[in-house]
Motif scaffolding. Sequence first.
Motif, PDB file in Angstrom:
ATOM      1  N   UNK A  76       0.668  -1.284  -0.116  1.00 60.46           N
ATOM      2  CA  UNK A  76      -0.003  -0.252   0.004  1.00 60.46           C
ATOM      3  C   UNK A  76       0.674   0.902   0.084  1.00 60.46           C
ATOM      4  N   UNK A  77       0.769   2.452  -0.768  1.00 55.48           N
ATOM      5  CA  UNK A  77       1.104   3.308  -0.635  1.00 55.48           C
ATOM      6  C   UNK A  77       0.811   4.289  -0.233  1.00 55.48           C
ATOM      7  N   UNK A  78       0.802   5.419   0.453  1.00 56.47           N
ATOM      8  CA  UNK A  78       0.243   6.302   1.643  1.00 56.47           C
ATOM      9  C   UNK A  78      -0.189   7.289   0.497  1.00 56.47           C
ATOM     10  N   UNK A  79      -1.346   7.378   0.848  1.00 58.74           N
ATOM     11  CA  UNK A  79      -2.319   9.149  -0.161  1.00 58.74           C
ATOM     12  C   UNK A  79      -3.491  10.404   1.074  1.00 58.74           C
ATOM     13  N   UNK A  80      -3.664  10.330   0.319  1.00 61.73           N
ATOM     14  CA  UNK A  80      -5.055  11.001   1.214  1.00 61.73           C
ATOM     15  C   UNK A  80      -6.194  10.336   0.992  1.00 61.73           C
ATOM     16  N   UNK A  81      -6.776   9.557   2.737  1.00 63.41           N
ATOM     17  CA  UNK A  81      -7.196   8.973   2.954  1.00 63.41           C
ATOM     18  C   UNK A  81      -9.004   8.966   2.557  1.00 63.41           C
ATOM     19  N   UNK A  82      -8.952  10.688   2.817  1.00 62.61           N
ATOM     20  CA  UNK A  82     -10.309  11.263   2.513  1.00 62.61           C
ATOM     21  C   UNK A  82     -10.553  11.499   1.062  1.00 62.61           C
ATOM     22  N   UNK A 110     -12.767  10.744  -1.630  1.00 59.75           N
ATOM     23  CA  UNK A 110     -13.763   9.678  -2.041  1.00 59.75           C
ATOM     24  C   UNK A 110     -12.920   9.297  -3.659  1.00 59.75           C
ATOM     25  N   UNK A 111     -12.549  10.257  -4.339  1.00 57.40           N
ATOM     26  CA  UNK A 111     -12.194   9.637  -5.902  1.00 57.40           C
ATOM     27  C   UNK A 111     -11.478   8.516  -6.210  1.00 57.40           C
ATOM     28  N   UNK A 112     -10.071   8.358  -5.128  1.00 60.93           N
ATOM     29  CA  UNK A 112      -9.617   7.065  -5.130  1.00 60.93           C
ATOM     30  C   UNK A 112      -9.800   6.660  -3.289  1.00 60.93           C
ATOM     31  N   UNK A 113      -9.430   5.122  -4.563  1.00 62.99           N
ATOM     32  CA  UNK A 113     -10.211   3.932  -3.793  1.00 62.99           C
ATOM     33  C   UNK A 113      -8.851   3.696  -2.960  1.00 62.99           C
ATOM     34  N   UNK A 114      -7.886   3.549  -3.214  1.00 58.80           N
ATOM     35  CA  UNK A 114      -6.367   3.418  -3.006  1.00 58.80           C
ATOM     36  C   UNK A 114      -5.181   3.042  -3.943  1.00 58.80           C
ATOM     37  N   UNK A 115      -4.184   2.853  -3.733  1.00 57.52           N
ATOM     38  CA  UNK A 115      -2.678   3.146  -4.674  1.00 57.52           C
ATOM     39  C   UNK A 115      -1.948   1.887  -3.394  1.00 57.52           C
ATOM     40  N   UNK A 116      -1.470   1.142  -4.735  1.00 55.67           N
ATOM     41  CA  UNK A 116      -0.680  -0.054  -4.406  1.00 55.67           C
ATOM     42  C   UNK A 116       0.941  -0.359  -5.474  1.00 55.67           C
ATOM     43  N   UNK A 117       1.821  -0.479  -5.230  1.00 62.09           N
ATOM     44  CA  UNK A 117       2.861  -1.073  -5.838  1.00 62.09           C
ATOM     45  C   UNK A 117       2.730  -2.248  -5.648  1.00 62.09           C
TER      46      UNK A 117
END
Length: 353
Positions: free
Chosen positions: A19-25, A27-34
Motif C-alpha cells: 500500500x502507498x500513502x495517499x489522502x485517505x479522505x 472519495x475519488x481514490x479507492x487506494x494506491x498500491x505497488x
Amino acid sequence: MTCSRLPEIIGDAVVAVEPLRHGQGNAATGGIWRVRGTSGSSVLKLATPPNPRTASAAWPTSDEPTHWNYWRRETLAYSSGLAATAYRDGITAPALLEANPRADGGVELWLADVGGAGGFAWPVPRLARFAYELGTAQARWAGRVPDTPWLSRCWLEQYLDEGPSHFVRIDDDIWDHPAAAVWPAEVRRQLRRLWAARYRVLAAAEAAERTLCHLDVWPANLIDDAGASVLLDWAFTGDGAVGEDVANLIVDSCADGLMDASLLPEIAESVTDRYLVGLRDGGWSGSDDAVRSAIAACGAAKYSWLGPARLVSAIGDDLGASSYGQDTSAASRMQRLAGLAALLADWSASVLG
C-alpha cells in the motif's frame, strides 16, 4: 482488493502488494498500491465514482466533469495523453500501462513504477529546477487553456466551498486563546482577517492570468527519475492562475512536517524566482509583479482555513486524522507551523492591503 486483470508487466502471478500513502479522505481514490509480480512491478491506482458511503468524505467526488474532484479526470488525463505531453519541456508523467473498468463502476489505473528520489528528499535547488521547468511549460499555455470539457474550472472556488474550509468551525475568541500565543499577535490578526475575507482573496486569485495548471503540485507528487522530473496525480488538472501551482508547492513542502520548516523562506524565494525565469524562457512576456501577486493570492486563499483549523486543534489538544502529518501533538504542530503562518499572513496582507 481484487483487480479485473493484471497487466503484462506483472507476469503470471503477484508476488507482493505494498500500500502507498495517499489522502485517505479523497472519495475519488479507492487506494494506491505497488504491485510486484514474477516479471516486474506497476503502481495500481483505483479511481472510484461517487456513492452514498463517501458522500460525506473530506474530499467529495462527482460525476460532473468540471467538478474540482471529478473522479474520471485522472483516467482521462492519462488516456488522452495530456499528462504525458502537457508539460513536455522537462516534466513527464508515469506511463499509463492499462486502464481497466471494474464491475463496481470504478477504473483500475495501472501506471509505470517510477524509481528515484521522491520530492521530499529533494534539496531546495532541485525544487527550484522543477519550478523553472514548470514555468517554461506553463508559459505555452498562458492565456490559452484548452477547452477540453473534463478539465477543472473554478477549481480554487470549489475547493474553498467543499474542501477543508467546509469543516472549520471557529469562534472569535480562539484567536486570543493562550494556546494561540505561539504565533505573534500580528500574524493571528492577519490570519483572522484572511479567514473572514477569504472570498475577496479568492477573487484576486481568479482575476490573475490563466494557464493550464496541475493543481496538486507538492513534493509527494514529484519523483526524480535519473534527472527527469516526474509529476504524479493529475486528478485536479485544469484552468488555474499563472503561479497557482508554485503557491501550492511552497506551502505544501512544509505543511505536514515532511520537510524541514526552516527551509520555507529559501523554498519560497528560490521556487518563485526560478518559476519566473522559466516563464520568460518559455516565451511569456507578462508582469513579474503580477505573478508574485497571484502566488500570494492563490496561496492565501487556498490555505485560508489552515490558521483557524490549527488553532482549534491546538486549543482542543487534538491532532485529528492525517494521512501525512508527522507531528506528535497539536501544540508542537503550532510551533512548527509558525513560519508558514507568518508567510500566509504576509501573503494575505499583500492582497488585502
